[in-house]
Motif scaffolding. Structure first.
Motif, PDB file in Angstrom:
ATOM      1  N   GLY A 192       0.775  -1.340   0.025  1.00 13.16           N
ATOM      2  CA  GLY A 192       0.085  -0.072   0.003  1.00 13.16           C
ATOM      3  C   GLY A 192       0.871   0.983  -0.058  1.00 13.16           C
ATOM      4  O   GLY A 192       0.167   2.394   0.070  1.00 13.16           O
ATOM      5  N   VAL A 193       2.194   1.077  -0.196  1.00 13.12           N
ATOM      6  CA  VAL A 193       2.767   2.452  -0.152  1.00 13.12           C
ATOM      7  C   VAL A 193       3.129   2.844  -1.502  1.00 13.12           C
ATOM      8  O   VAL A 193       3.704   3.931  -1.698  1.00 13.12           O
ATOM      9  CB  VAL A 193       4.358   2.055   0.534  1.00 13.12           C
ATOM     10  N   GLY A 194       2.624   2.182  -2.460  1.00 11.54           N
ATOM     11  CA  GLY A 194       2.702   2.753  -3.925  1.00 11.54           C
ATOM     12  C   GLY A 194       4.050   2.112  -4.656  1.00 11.54           C
ATOM     13  O   GLY A 194       4.380   2.634  -5.676  1.00 11.54           O
ATOM     14  N   LYS A 195       4.227   1.038  -4.244  1.00 11.80           N
ATOM     15  CA  LYS A 195       5.365   0.086  -5.141  1.00 11.80           C
ATOM     16  C   LYS A 195       4.987  -0.054  -6.504  1.00 11.80           C
ATOM     17  O   LYS A 195       5.584   0.005  -7.454  1.00 11.80           O
ATOM     18  CB  LYS A 195       5.497  -1.041  -4.191  1.00 11.80           C
ATOM     19  N   SER A 196       3.737  -0.517  -6.796  1.00 16.63           N
ATOM     20  CA  SER A 196       3.374  -0.790  -8.108  1.00 16.63           C
ATOM     21  C   SER A 196       3.191   0.313  -8.780  1.00 16.63           C
ATOM     22  O   SER A 196       3.426   0.381 -10.058  1.00 16.63           O
ATOM     23  CB  SER A 196       2.045  -1.795  -7.964  1.00 16.63           C
ATOM     24  N   THR A 197       2.800   1.460  -8.147  1.00 14.25           N
ATOM     25  CA  THR A 197       2.552   2.733  -8.867  1.00 14.25           C
ATOM     26  C   THR A 197       3.961   3.217  -9.521  1.00 14.25           C
ATOM     27  O   THR A 197       4.123   3.684 -10.467  1.00 14.25           O
ATOM     28  CB  THR A 197       1.939   3.808  -7.997  1.00 14.25           C
ATOM     29  N   ASN A 205       7.110   8.152  -1.226  1.00  8.84           N
ATOM     30  CA  ASN A 205       6.053   8.424  -2.221  1.00  8.84           C
ATOM     31  C   ASN A 205       5.051   8.836  -1.080  1.00  8.84           C
ATOM     32  O   ASN A 205       4.932   8.719   0.055  1.00  8.84           O
ATOM     33  CB  ASN A 205       5.502   6.711  -2.601  1.00  8.84           C
ATOM     34  N   ALA A 226       4.484  13.316  -4.544  1.00 11.87           N
ATOM     35  CA  ALA A 226       3.284  13.978  -4.080  1.00 11.87           C
ATOM     36  C   ALA A 226       2.021  13.015  -3.871  1.00 11.87           C
ATOM     37  O   ALA A 226       1.968  12.120  -4.881  1.00 11.87           O
ATOM     38  CB  ALA A 226       3.068  15.226  -4.561  1.00 11.87           C
ATOM     39  N   LEU A 227       1.447  13.156  -2.877  1.00 13.37           N
ATOM     40  CA  LEU A 227      -0.146  12.237  -2.934  1.00 13.37           C
ATOM     41  C   LEU A 227      -1.040  13.098  -3.568  1.00 13.37           C
ATOM     42  O   LEU A 227      -1.258  14.354  -3.037  1.00 13.37           O
ATOM     43  CB  LEU A 227      -0.384  12.244  -1.436  1.00 13.37           C
ATOM     44  N   VAL A 228      -1.175  12.903  -4.942  1.00 13.78           N
ATOM     45  CA  VAL A 228      -2.303  13.572  -5.660  1.00 13.78           C
ATOM     46  C   VAL A 228      -3.378  12.553  -6.267  1.00 13.78           C
ATOM     47  O   VAL A 228      -2.846  11.565  -6.724  1.00 13.78           O
ATOM     48  CB  VAL A 228      -1.492  14.386  -6.815  1.00 13.78           C
ATOM     49  N   ARG A 273      -3.661   8.307  -8.387  1.00 12.68           N
ATOM     50  CA  ARG A 273      -4.517   7.076  -8.190  1.00 12.68           C
ATOM     51  C   ARG A 273      -5.312   6.997  -9.433  1.00 12.68           C
ATOM     52  O   ARG A 273      -5.720   5.901  -9.428  1.00 12.68           O
ATOM     53  CB  ARG A 273      -5.100   7.234  -6.607  1.00 12.68           C
TER      54      ARG A 273
END
Ligand SMILES: Nc1ncnc2c1ncn2[C@@H]1O[C@H](COP(=O)(O)OP(=O)(O)O)[C@@H](O)[C@H]1O
Ligand SMILES: [Mg+2]
Length: 376
Positions: free
Chosen positions: A132-137, A290, A327-329, A333
């Motif tokens: 859930g930390v954004g590894k795939s992103t 991230n 950034a968290l934007v 997502r």
């Protein structure tokens, strides 16, 4: 015709043509040209293979080990510019491709039975301490950014527990399996992808037991028809325990990237990630933070919800590079959810920038290591 050797110093008077500069002088001049993305110059990188100065002008031969055409182009243009400026002579630059002998240093049958994948130059693993930390992103956007900048890229979603690559790339087909049982990866946005998600008909969560996971990953490493790749990006399962280690030790890795978030800036987690890569003799290319801060899409206000700078100071403390913050934007997502990564759908969006920078930093480090410049 003079080659790299200092010519005898001569006196010349008014009206006489100054002597042509020696190749050694030109080598000095070329130290102004930095390798793109590095503070080091191309001479210290050992890229200059030959310099000749003659009546017709200057000829320079560059030896590159890089597959990055854009970096080569940039270097070539710079070399032409500085030499033309310094000599006033026509400059001819030729590029001699001398690929590193192995895909990645140490990639040949190494310890623990690691075997390279035929045709694949560099395998880079993306890891995180938890899900859930954004590894795939990060994996998907970096892979797309590398593909968009001229590399041949594959993406292997090794996260068999929560494969999200098919969704993020908008893929819902099943890969073809040839008669010889080779699996054909699915192509999207200029890259080739394979994911466990593609083999699950309903995308229902599946309880995969350890041995099955290992078997499946082995299948992915050995039986996918990647053809020729510059980079294979590996989206590892979350965590840094035995399961991840099992995956990472099957193939020689060019490097590992650790994704973290400010709330997850648990030194211990990243330390564990570093230890995992050390166990498989893999250099840690760096840490990415991230969801580092929240940017208000309305007013542009930057809210550092979980504090800021933790990733950077942690990386410093642990002696690994800090590769930047994302950034968290909602845009990141939303685009992931609708299968069009931000670097593809909105490459000029400022939030795509960190992914391109990250891809560039990975590429530069891997290239540098493959060229043998970095030995630690
Ligand atoms: N920088 C970001 N900004 C907004 N949402 C993000 C960002 N990074 C990841 N996400 C979202 O967070 C969720 C988890 O990300 P994911 O890449 O699947 O994590 P992991 O692979 O580590 O489990 C996804 O819905 C993703 O779209
Ligand atoms: Mg994931």
């Amino acid at each position: 015709m003079a080659r790299i050797s200092r010519s005898a110093a001569t006196c010349y008077g008014v009206g006489m043509t100054p002597p042509a500069p020696s190749p050694q002088d030109l080598l000095e001049t070329l130290k102004q040209v930095k390798y793109p993305g590095f503070s080091r110059d191309i001479v210290s990188f050992g890229l200059i293979k030959d310099i000749q100065v003659g009546a017709a002008g200057v000829t320079v031969e560059l030896a590159t080990t890089s597959a990055k055409q854009h970096a080569i182009d940039e270097i070539q243009t710079e070399v032409e510019r500085v030499l033309a400026e310094a000599t006033g002579l026509p400059v001819n630059v030729t590029v001699h491709e001398s690929r590193p002998s192995g895909p990645t240093p140490g990639a040949a049958d190494g310890p623990r039975g690691r075997r390279p994948i035929d045709g694949v130059q560099h395998i880079v693993a993306i890891a995180s301490g938890k899900g859930g930390v954004g590894k795939s992103t990060v994996a998907v956007n970096v892979a797309c950014a590398l593909a968009a900048t001229g590399h041949r890229v594959g993406l292997l979603d090794a996260d068999v527990y929560g494969p999200s690559v098919p969704t993020m790339l908008g893929l819902d087909g099943q890969p073809a399996v040839r008669q010889d049982r080779r699996i054909v990866p699915i192509e999207a946005f200029g890259l080739k992808a394979i994911s466990m998600g593609m083999f699950l008909s309903d995308r229902a969560p599946v309880i995969w037991r350890g041995p099955m996971v290992t078997k499946l990953i082995t299948e992915f490493f050995r039986n996918v028809e990647w053809d020729e790749l510059d980079y294979l990006i590996l989206d590892l399962p979350p965590g840094t325990g035995d399961a991840q280690l099992t995956v990472a030790q099957q193939v020689p890795l060019a490097g590992g990237v650790i994704v973290t978030t400010p709330q997850d800036v648990a030194l211990l987690d990243v330390k564990r990630g570093i230890t995992m890569f050390q166990q498989v003799e893999t250099p840690v290319l760096g840490v990415v933070e991230n969801m580092s801060y929240h940017l208000c899409s309305g007013c542009g206000h930057r809210a550092e919800i979980f504090g800021h700078g933790g990733g950077q100071s942690m990386a410093q403390q642990l002696g690994v590079p800090f590769l930047g913050e994302i950034a968290l934007v909602p845009e990141i997502r939303a685009r992931g959810d609708r299968g069009e990564p931000i670097v593809v759908g909105a490459p000029d969006d400022p939030h795509s920038r960190p992914f391109f920078d990250l891809a560039g930093a990975i590429d530069a480090q891997v290239t540098e290591r493959a060229a043998g410049v970095v030995t630690h």
